[in-house]
Design a protein around this motif. Structure first.
Motif, PDB file in Angstrom:
ATOM      1  N   UNK A   1       9.772  60.921   6.785  1.00  0.00           N
ATOM      2  CA  UNK A   1      10.378  59.913   7.173  1.00  0.00           C
ATOM      3  C   UNK A   1      11.755  59.880   6.930  1.00  0.00           C
ATOM      4  N   UNK A   2      12.381  60.584   6.973  1.00  0.00           N
ATOM      5  CA  UNK A   2      13.747  61.373   6.761  1.00  0.00           C
ATOM      6  C   UNK A   2      14.738  60.977   7.196  1.00  0.00           C
ATOM      7  N   UNK A   3      14.100  60.811   8.673  1.00  0.00           N
ATOM      8  CA  UNK A   3      15.712  60.414   9.401  1.00  0.00           C
ATOM      9  C   UNK A   3      15.743  59.072   9.433  1.00  0.00           C
ATOM     10  N   UNK A   4      17.184  58.723   9.331  1.00  0.00           N
ATOM     11  CA  UNK A   4      17.758  57.441   9.268  1.00  0.00           C
ATOM     12  C   UNK A   4      17.418  56.792  10.748  1.00  0.00           C
ATOM     13  N   UNK A   5      17.714  55.084  10.398  1.00  0.00           N
ATOM     14  CA  UNK A   5      17.518  54.181  11.490  1.00  0.00           C
ATOM     15  C   UNK A   5      18.879  53.767  11.610  1.00  0.00           C
ATOM     16  N   UNK A   6      20.050  54.372  12.581  1.00  0.00           N
ATOM     17  CA  UNK A   6      21.633  54.072  12.114  1.00  0.00           C
ATOM     18  C   UNK A   6      21.500  52.694  12.870  1.00  0.00           C
ATOM     19  N   UNK A   7      21.946  52.197  12.738  1.00  0.00           N
ATOM     20  CA  UNK A   7      21.568  50.343  13.068  1.00  0.00           C
ATOM     21  C   UNK A   7      23.988  49.865  13.469  1.00  0.00           C
ATOM     22  N   UNK A   8      23.627  48.759  14.387  1.00  0.00           N
ATOM     23  CA  UNK A   8      25.255  48.434  14.717  1.00  0.00           C
ATOM     24  C   UNK A   8      25.226  46.868  14.446  1.00  0.00           C
ATOM     25  N   UNK A   9      25.942  46.292  13.405  1.00  0.00           N
ATOM     26  CA  UNK A   9      25.086  45.310  13.538  1.00  0.00           C
ATOM     27  C   UNK A   9      26.682  43.566  13.666  1.00  0.00           C
ATOM     28  N   UNK A  10      26.360  43.043  14.179  1.00  0.00           N
ATOM     29  CA  UNK A  10      27.936  42.468  13.634  1.00  0.00           C
ATOM     30  C   UNK A  10      28.229  41.484  13.156  1.00  0.00           C
ATOM     31  N   UNK A  11      29.945  41.759  12.551  1.00  0.00           N
ATOM     32  CA  UNK A  11      29.546  40.631  10.837  1.00  0.00           C
ATOM     33  C   UNK A  11      28.394  39.600  10.562  1.00  0.00           C
ATOM     34  N   UNK A  12      28.755  39.062  11.475  1.00  0.00           N
ATOM     35  CA  UNK A  12      28.067  37.982  11.051  1.00  0.00           C
ATOM     36  C   UNK A  12      26.652  38.166  10.691  1.00  0.00           C
ATOM     37  N   UNK A  13      26.177  39.036  10.928  1.00  0.00           N
ATOM     38  CA  UNK A  13      24.512  39.488  10.786  1.00  0.00           C
ATOM     39  C   UNK A  13      24.339  40.323   9.625  1.00  0.00           C
ATOM     40  N   UNK A  14      24.939  40.741   9.421  1.00  0.00           N
ATOM     41  CA  UNK A  14      25.021  42.303   8.262  1.00  0.00           C
ATOM     42  C   UNK A  14      24.737  41.517   7.531  1.00  0.00           C
ATOM     43  N   UNK A  15      24.929  40.061   6.379  1.00  0.00           N
ATOM     44  CA  UNK A  15      24.052  39.977   5.194  1.00  0.00           C
ATOM     45  C   UNK A  15      22.684  39.607   5.141  1.00  0.00           C
ATOM     46  N   UNK A  16      22.465  39.300   6.518  1.00  0.00           N
ATOM     47  CA  UNK A  16      21.072  38.982   6.877  1.00  0.00           C
ATOM     48  C   UNK A  16      20.318  39.466   7.123  1.00  0.00           C
ATOM     49  N   UNK A  17      20.679  41.202   7.746  1.00  0.00           N
ATOM     50  CA  UNK A  17      20.201  42.243   7.918  1.00  0.00           C
ATOM     51  C   UNK A  17      19.722  43.027   6.854  1.00  0.00           C
ATOM     52  N   UNK A  18      20.972  43.280   6.189  1.00  0.00           N
ATOM     53  CA  UNK A  18      20.605  43.702   4.764  1.00  0.00           C
ATOM     54  C   UNK A  18      19.571  43.791   4.211  1.00  0.00           C
ATOM     55  N   UNK A  19      19.015  42.786   3.420  1.00  0.00           N
ATOM     56  CA  UNK A  19      18.103  42.684   2.966  1.00  0.00           C
ATOM     57  C   UNK A  19      16.679  43.266   3.242  1.00  0.00           C
ATOM     58  N   UNK A  20      17.073  42.509   4.311  1.00  0.00           N
ATOM     59  CA  UNK A  20      16.042  43.242   5.736  1.00  0.00           C
ATOM     60  C   UNK A  20      15.166  44.928   5.856  1.00  0.00           C
ATOM     61  N   UNK A  21      16.921  44.938   5.851  1.00  0.00           N
ATOM     62  CA  UNK A  21      16.235  46.483   6.097  1.00  0.00           C
ATOM     63  C   UNK A  21      15.512  47.333   4.302  1.00  0.00           C
ATOM     64  N   UNK A  22      16.850  46.487   3.849  1.00  0.00           N
ATOM     65  CA  UNK A  22      16.667  47.464   1.962  1.00  0.00           C
ATOM     66  C   UNK A  22      14.681  47.358   1.941  1.00  0.00           C
TER      67      UNK A  22
END
Length: 227
Positions: free
Chosen positions: A16-37
């Motif tokens: 599972x070493x290959x990263x998922x590279x995600x471009x995220x609109x600024x409004x959604x970053x604070x929501x997506x960060x903990x989800x991704x973590x």
């Protein structure tokens, strides 16, 4: 369980070493960060988030930026990528605008003495929605107000938060306790994601995002369900 199902997506012998590279609109970053973590902790995949306005990220993708997924703040931008044969899209949330600053009353938008920050409407869907709100007939008396445009919604919020403007029109996710803007005052902010590359990592991440648990987390962060 969902996590077991996600891990089963890993082909034999592949880590599972290959990263998922995600471009995220600024409004959604604070929501997506903990989800991704949490996704990282529970699957072993790494997720790399890059954030900017939807228009800027779209330009980066066109110029070869190696993103696997793009979480835009509108429907039209992912649709353009799909039309170019770049992947397929789906709706992940519907955004809401709020007014921060002053007394919290929407009538303040008619006061020409109160400056307001918005995201750049040329590149940020929330900025375009904010401009539609400011253009309403009941606010034309403030037509010569000072409007400061940030590169994205996060910068627009920072302009207000630092005292640079009296008011700001920003996503509810950035200021959940602020005064909501009626959704009928602007075009729907239907946010779509588009998968640009297919892999076990991307499939696992998309299944995670579409899970009931994550959908509830997105709703609790200040977004409405998709139509």
């Amino acid at each position: 369980t969902l996590i077991l199902s996600l891990l089963l997506l890993l082909p034999p012998g592949v880590t599972a070493a290959e990263p998922v590279r995600v471009a995220v609109a600024a409004n959604f970053r604070s929501t997506l960060a903990p989800i991704s973590a949490r996704f990282e902790r529970e699957t072993g995949y790494r997720v790399l988030l890059s954030s900017a306005s939807t228009g800027v990220l779209y330009s980066q993708i066109l110029h070869g930026a190696p993103f696997d997924l793009f979480f835009a703040a509108d429907r039209e931008t992912p649709a353009r990528l799909v039309a170019q044969g770049r992947g397929k899209s789906y709706c992940y949330a519907t955004g809401m605008l709020v007014l921060v600053g002053g007394s919290g009353e929407l009538a303040q938008l008619a006061d020409p003495g109160l400056s307001v920050a918005i995201a750049n409407p040329e590149t940020a869907p929330y900025g375009a929605a904010a401009l539609q709100v400011l253009s309403r007939a009941e606010f034309t008396a403030a037509g010569d107000r000072r409007v400061i445009r940030g590169n994205n919604v996060a910068q627009a919020y920072q302009f207000w938060h630092s005292g640079g403007t009296d008011l700001a029109l920003v996503p509810r996710a950035l200021a959940p306790e602020a005064t909501p803007i009626p959704t009928a005052w602007h075009q729907p902010i239907e946010q779509h994601a588009v998968s640009l590359r297919q892999s076990a990592a991307v499939d696992a991440y998309l299944n995670w995002i579409r899970s009931d648990t994550v959908r509830a987390q997105i709703h609790n962060a200040g977004y409405l369900p998709c139509p």
